[in-house]
Design a protein around this motif. Sequence first.
Motif, PDB file in Angstrom:
ATOM      1  N   TRP A   1      98.700 -28.206 -12.430  1.00  0.00           N
ATOM      2  CA  TRP A   1      99.226 -28.929 -13.593  1.00  0.00           C
ATOM      3  C   TRP A   1      98.720 -30.363 -13.617  1.00  0.00           C
ATOM      4  CZ3 TRP A   1     103.606 -26.937 -16.702  1.00  0.00           C
ATOM      5  CH2 TRP A   1     103.988 -27.827 -17.715  1.00  0.00           C
ATOM      6  N   THR A   2      98.836 -31.047 -12.475  1.00  0.00           N
ATOM      7  CA  THR A   2      98.547 -32.493 -12.455  1.00  0.00           C
ATOM      8  C   THR A   2      97.063 -32.816 -12.345  1.00  0.00           C
ATOM      9  OG1 THR A   2      98.885 -32.554 -10.039  1.00  0.00           O
ATOM     10  CG2 THR A   2     100.790 -32.987 -11.438  1.00  0.00           C
ATOM     11  N   LEU A   3      96.286 -31.966 -11.671  1.00  0.00           N
ATOM     12  CA  LEU A   3      94.873 -32.272 -11.452  1.00  0.00           C
ATOM     13  C   LEU A   3      93.930 -31.499 -12.371  1.00  0.00           C
ATOM     14  CD1 LEU A   3      94.739 -32.401  -7.536  1.00  0.00           C
ATOM     15  CD2 LEU A   3      94.979 -34.303  -9.142  1.00  0.00           C
ATOM     16  N   LYS A   4      94.325 -30.306 -12.809  1.00  0.00           N
ATOM     17  CA  LYS A   4      93.438 -29.480 -13.608  1.00  0.00           C
ATOM     18  C   LYS A   4      93.913 -29.303 -15.051  1.00  0.00           C
ATOM     19  CE  LYS A   4      90.391 -27.736 -11.833  1.00  0.00           C
ATOM     20  NZ  LYS A   4      89.021 -28.228 -11.538  1.00  0.00           N
ATOM     21  N   GLY A   5      95.113 -29.774 -15.359  1.00  0.00           N
ATOM     22  CA  GLY A   5      95.624 -29.645 -16.721  1.00  0.00           C
ATOM     23  C   GLY A   5      96.060 -28.241 -17.071  1.00  0.00           C
ATOM     24  N   VAL A   6      96.286 -27.393 -16.059  1.00  0.00           N
ATOM     25  CA  VAL A   6      96.723 -26.012 -16.292  1.00  0.00           C
ATOM     26  C   VAL A   6      98.244 -25.984 -16.398  1.00  0.00           C
ATOM     27  CG1 VAL A   6      96.776 -23.659 -15.385  1.00  0.00           C
ATOM     28  CG2 VAL A   6      94.742 -25.107 -15.033  1.00  0.00           C
ATOM     29  N   ARG A   7      98.753 -25.589 -17.555  1.00  0.00           N
ATOM     30  CA  ARG A   7     100.198 -25.569 -17.774  1.00  0.00           C
ATOM     31  C   ARG A   7     100.758 -24.180 -17.465  1.00  0.00           C
ATOM     32  NH1 ARG A   7      98.858 -30.130 -17.433  1.00  0.00           N
ATOM     33  NH2 ARG A   7      99.124 -31.761 -19.011  1.00  0.00           N
ATOM     34  N   HIS A   8     101.968 -24.136 -16.920  1.00  0.00           N
ATOM     35  CA  HIS A   8     102.638 -22.883 -16.585  1.00  0.00           C
ATOM     36  C   HIS A   8     103.929 -22.765 -17.386  1.00  0.00           C
ATOM     37  CE1 HIS A   8      99.984 -21.920 -13.187  1.00  0.00           C
ATOM     38  NE2 HIS A   8      99.984 -23.223 -12.941  1.00  0.00           N
ATOM     39  N   ASP A   9     104.161 -21.597 -17.932  1.00  0.00           N
ATOM     40  CA  ASP A   9     105.337 -21.382 -18.775  1.00  0.00           C
ATOM     41  C   ASP A   9     106.647 -21.514 -18.006  1.00  0.00           C
ATOM     42  OD1 ASP A   9     103.682 -20.944 -20.917  1.00  0.00           O
ATOM     43  OD2 ASP A   9     103.702 -18.748 -20.724  1.00  0.00           O
ATOM     44  N   ASP A  10     106.617 -21.275 -16.688  1.00  0.00           N
ATOM     45  CA  ASP A  10     107.854 -21.336 -15.912  1.00  0.00           C
ATOM     46  C   ASP A  10     108.083 -22.706 -15.281  1.00  0.00           C
ATOM     47  OD1 ASP A  10     105.788 -21.235 -14.129  1.00  0.00           O
ATOM     48  OD2 ASP A  10     106.573 -19.547 -12.945  1.00  0.00           O
ATOM     49  N   MET A  11     107.334 -23.720 -15.763  1.00  0.00           N
ATOM     50  CA  MET A  11     107.503 -25.090 -15.264  1.00  0.00           C
ATOM     51  C   MET A  11     107.477 -26.053 -16.447  1.00  0.00           C
ATOM     52  SD  MET A  11     104.980 -25.039 -11.926  1.00  0.00           S
ATOM     53  CE  MET A  11     105.461 -26.676 -11.392  1.00  0.00           C
ATOM     54  N   GLN A  12     107.962 -27.269 -16.205  1.00  0.00           N
ATOM     55  CA  GLN A  12     107.869 -28.304 -17.225  1.00  0.00           C
ATOM     56  C   GLN A  12     107.673 -29.652 -16.551  1.00  0.00           C
ATOM     57  OE1 GLN A  12     107.694 -27.795 -20.688  1.00  0.00           O
ATOM     58  NE2 GLN A  12     106.897 -29.852 -20.364  1.00  0.00           N
ATOM     59  N   GLY A  13     106.538 -30.294 -16.828  1.00  0.00           N
ATOM     60  CA  GLY A  13     106.215 -31.573 -16.212  1.00  0.00           C
ATOM     61  C   GLY A  13     106.245 -32.714 -17.209  1.00  0.00           C
ATOM     62  N   TYR A  14     106.553 -33.917 -16.704  1.00  0.00           N
ATOM     63  CA  TYR A  14     106.658 -35.115 -17.543  1.00  0.00           C
ATOM     64  C   TYR A  14     105.952 -36.272 -16.837  1.00  0.00           C
ATOM     65  CZ  TYR A  14     110.500 -32.377 -19.524  1.00  0.00           C
ATOM     66  OH  TYR A  14     111.256 -31.371 -20.080  1.00  0.00           O
ATOM     67  N   ARG A  15     105.345 -37.146 -17.621  1.00  0.00           N
ATOM     68  CA  ARG A  15     104.671 -38.312 -17.074  1.00  0.00           C
ATOM     69  C   ARG A  15     105.648 -39.483 -16.995  1.00  0.00           C
ATOM     70  NH1 ARG A  15      98.843 -38.320 -17.572  1.00  0.00           N
ATOM     71  NH2 ARG A  15      98.955 -40.562 -17.147  1.00  0.00           N
ATOM     72  N   LEU A  16     105.910 -39.947 -15.787  1.00  0.00           N
ATOM     73  CA  LEU A  16     106.795 -41.092 -15.599  1.00  0.00           C
ATOM     74  C   LEU A  16     106.163 -42.378 -16.125  1.00  0.00           C
ATOM     75  CD1 LEU A  16     108.068 -40.342 -11.975  1.00  0.00           C
ATOM     76  CD2 LEU A  16     109.395 -40.193 -14.086  1.00  0.00           C
ATOM     77  N   ASP A  17     104.837 -42.384 -16.218  1.00  0.00           N
ATOM     78  CA  ASP A  17     104.149 -43.567 -16.720  1.00  0.00           C
ATOM     79  C   ASP A  17     103.982 -43.535 -18.242  1.00  0.00           C
ATOM     80  OD1 ASP A  17     102.479 -41.364 -15.893  1.00  0.00           O
ATOM     81  OD2 ASP A  17     100.742 -42.546 -16.517  1.00  0.00           O
ATOM     82  N   LYS A  18     104.500 -42.497 -18.898  1.00  0.00           N
ATOM     83  CA  LYS A  18     104.382 -42.403 -20.348  1.00  0.00           C
ATOM     84  C   LYS A  18     105.725 -42.172 -21.054  1.00  0.00           C
ATOM     85  CE  LYS A  18      99.591 -40.738 -20.410  1.00  0.00           C
ATOM     86  NZ  LYS A  18      99.046 -41.975 -21.003  1.00  0.00           N
TER      87      LYS A  18
END
Length: 408
Positions: A348-365
């Motif tokens: 998710w963080t290095l390759k931009g691959v999103r997973h339906d069973d996860m949810q990520g957020y940018r603390l810097d945005k």
Amino acid sequence: MQSDIPKNQDHPVTDVTRRYRRHVQVLIFGLAAYVALAAGVNLWIDPWEIWRPLSASDRPHTMNNERISLANDIRNSDKFEVLLLGSSRVRYLFDKGDSRHTQIDLTRPFFGEKRAFDAALAGANIHHMRRVFEHALRYHPVSDLVLLLDDVMMNTYRPLGNGWNEANYYGSSNYLTGLERVLSLADFSMLKSSTNILRARIETPAKDANMKVLGIPEVWKNDTEEFSRRDLYGCYEIGPSSRDDLDRLLTLAKQHNVRVTIIASFIHPVLFEYFYRSDKGAGLRLFMSAVGELAIRHDVPAWYFSPFTSITSGTPRIGYSNPEFFDRPDFYDPGHANYLIGKRLLEWTLKGVRHDDMQGYRLDKSSPDEILSSIEPGRTLRIQNNDIQFLDFIVSNPLIAGHACPAR
């Protein structure tokens, strides 16, 4: 005129002198006995690896004074370019926990043929992380840094711990002079480390057997309640020194052209609820704000992942030694996940691959309030569906915010 004192009777001063000498003799003998015992045991065990630095693979599992041994592991390591930095959670999150050198097959999708070093340090704080990073830069051409940043690592009350020696992380291959090495053998804290290792060798089999007897619910409840200690969530405070250490770490990375990715440690809903309910999220907001502000200042990505997605719905495991622990993304305890979850975090963080069973957020945005508002529906649904393990225990044994803070 004859003296009234009998000729053969000692003067009172002589008795006092004798008692004083006897006291000094006993004291000297006691000190000598302690020094001999401490020196013998410490030289035999060498818990701080001052005399016999070991490689990570040669170190017995009962000899785990990482505050010393990690420095030696970095010095003695083959060259690496990728540093995986964080607390004990890093040990299994990016590998199977059996080596400092992460398997190249696991890291190749993210870092190519670069070698990765797992710098997990149990019970770490952010000062440890800064010094470990400085130390690694002294010996290795680090180009990439993944910092798994625990919220407790930023807690002002997180201690340095037994065995930590600043001088060990200055880059010298021999961090003590010959005299200092000899004198250290009488160090009481080193003797304490030695006795802890000896005790671990005796107690580890009994502890493993006891965990099997207790079962998953009891182990998880005990592990959750342990976070009520002052250095974890019992007194949560992020002071200037913690912010400064993270600031200096990121500044150093920029100076050495090291690509940094910050991931706020991924925790189980059980641990999230335990902390969040104690102060209605004030401590979590403080952590998110501190990390987000510094990430913006240094232009590095900082990620936070919601605990309330389907990836955290699995059955908790009781031990890393369980072969089934690596069958699917899962947690060993409320704060430690396996490498199948770690792989998704890196995708998710290095390759931009999103997973339906996860949810990520940018603390810097995004602001803390925006992130917490976004995960609240998932949290509410999990609570309504009774899909948070051991929630009844958290409700009946709530964490009281600040209960372990020292008196002002």
